[in-house]
Design a protein around this motif. Structure first.
Motif, PDB file in Angstrom:
ATOM      1  N   VAL A   1       0.866  -1.179   0.000  1.00  0.00           N
ATOM      2  CA  VAL A   1       0.000   0.000   0.000  1.00  0.00           C
ATOM      3  C   VAL A   1       0.906   1.233   0.000  1.00  0.00           C
ATOM      4  CG1 VAL A   1      -1.825   1.262   1.198  1.00  0.00           C
ATOM      5  CG2 VAL A   1      -1.773  -1.232   1.306  1.00  0.00           C
ATOM      6  N   ARG A   2       0.860   1.971  -1.061  1.00  0.00           N
ATOM      7  CA  ARG A   2       1.539   3.264  -1.240  1.00  0.00           C
ATOM      8  C   ARG A   2       3.052   3.206  -1.447  1.00  0.00           C
ATOM      9  NH1 ARG A   2      -2.632   4.741   2.203  1.00  0.00           N
ATOM     10  NH2 ARG A   2      -4.049   6.244   1.288  1.00  0.00           N
ATOM     11  N   ARG A   3       3.777   2.262  -0.863  1.00  0.00           N
ATOM     12  CA  ARG A   3       5.234   2.217  -1.023  1.00  0.00           C
ATOM     13  C   ARG A   3       5.696   0.782  -1.239  1.00  0.00           C
ATOM     14  NH1 ARG A   3       6.427   6.987  -2.500  1.00  0.00           N
ATOM     15  NH2 ARG A   3       8.444   7.299  -1.603  1.00  0.00           N
TER      16      ARG A   3
ATOM     17  N   ASP B   1      -6.247   5.405 -14.105  1.00  0.00           N
ATOM     18  CA  ASP B   1      -7.654   5.769 -13.917  1.00  0.00           C
ATOM     19  C   ASP B   1      -8.055   6.780 -14.991  1.00  0.00           C
ATOM     20  OD1 ASP B   1      -6.651   8.250 -13.124  1.00  0.00           O
ATOM     21  OD2 ASP B   1      -7.163   7.991 -11.022  1.00  0.00           O
ATOM     22  N   GLY B   2      -9.264   7.314 -14.879  1.00  0.00           N
ATOM     23  CA  GLY B   2      -9.784   8.260 -15.864  1.00  0.00           C
ATOM     24  C   GLY B   2      -8.979   9.539 -15.972  1.00  0.00           C
TER      25      GLY B   2
ATOM     26  N   ASP C   1      -0.510   3.107  -7.685  1.00  0.00           N
ATOM     27  CA  ASP C   1      -0.266   4.044  -6.584  1.00  0.00           C
ATOM     28  C   ASP C   1      -1.523   4.317  -5.761  1.00  0.00           C
ATOM     29  OD1 ASP C   1       2.312   4.221  -7.522  1.00  0.00           O
ATOM     30  OD2 ASP C   1       1.992   6.106  -8.589  1.00  0.00           O
ATOM     31  N   ARG C   2      -2.674   3.969  -6.284  1.00  0.00           N
ATOM     32  CA  ARG C   2      -3.937   4.286  -5.615  1.00  0.00           C
ATOM     33  C   ARG C   2      -4.645   3.058  -5.054  1.00  0.00           C
ATOM     34  NH1 ARG C   2      -7.690   6.426  -8.961  1.00  0.00           N
ATOM     35  NH2 ARG C   2      -8.663   7.408  -7.190  1.00  0.00           N
TER      36      ARG C   2
END
Length: 187
Positions: free
Chosen positions: A97-99, A114-115, A122-123
């Motif tokens: 998660v994140r790193r 994503d859009g 990363d999300r």
């Protein structure tokens, strides 16, 4: 007729791609599930080609094996799989998660965007299988083989997983860290 040709061509291409994998590489093709788009759900089949990165190391397999756990520790990946007999080490369910290795996961994994064009790696919450094995090629040399298989799920949901591809950077980083530790141990 056109749909019939396409229906035959896709499986044929998959078989040909799997057969073209270089010696020592293991290629697998795994279909992924659904992808939600807009207000509806559209079925999308994605073929994920997983190959193990293989690299030579100028050190005996026993020496390489001895430094590998420290490399995983430095990466922040807990070792949950360790088979001494096969010199296989890693984690089949590492949560990211994140790193990852001190960087954004998108540096190592491509899970799409994503859009807004932002990397999903990363999300989203990543679950990754990361396994490294060491095999002797001679008394003084070996090869290291690392396989990354990852998927991403939007945080806070139980939605469908997105299959991620490796950028190859994590495999190279593991090799570099092994080589650095071997040099430090040799001095």
């Amino acid at each position: 007729m056109r749909n019939f040709s396409l229906a035959l061509a896709v499986p044929l291409l998959i078989v040909l791609a799997a057969g073209c994998a270089g010696s020592g590489e293991r290629a697998t093709v795994t279909p992924a599930a659904r992808s939600t788009m807009g207000s509806g759900t559209e079925m999308v089949t994605v073929y994920h080609d997983t190959r193990a990165a293989i690299a030579p190391v100028a050190a005996a397999a026993g020496r390489v094996w001895s430094v590998l756990p420290a490399v995983y520790e430095e990466l922040g990946i807990p070792v949950t799989t360790m088979v001494d007999r096969d010199r296989l080490l890693g984690n089949k369910q590492a949560a990211v998660v994140r790193r990852l290795a001190g960087e954004r996961p998108s540096a190592f994994l491509d899970c799409g965007v994503d859009g807004l064009g932002l990397p999903l790696a990363d999300r989203y919450r990543i679950t990754m299988s990361l396994l490294t094995s060491v095999s002797p090629t001679s008394d003084t040399a070996s090869k290291i083989q690392t396989q990354v298989d990852a998927k991403a799920v939007q945080q806070g949901t139980s939605g469908d997983a997105v299959i991620c591809n490796t950028t190859g950077r994590l495999e190279k980083l593991i090799l570099q860290m092994v080589q650095t530790r071997l040099r430090a141990a040799g001095s």
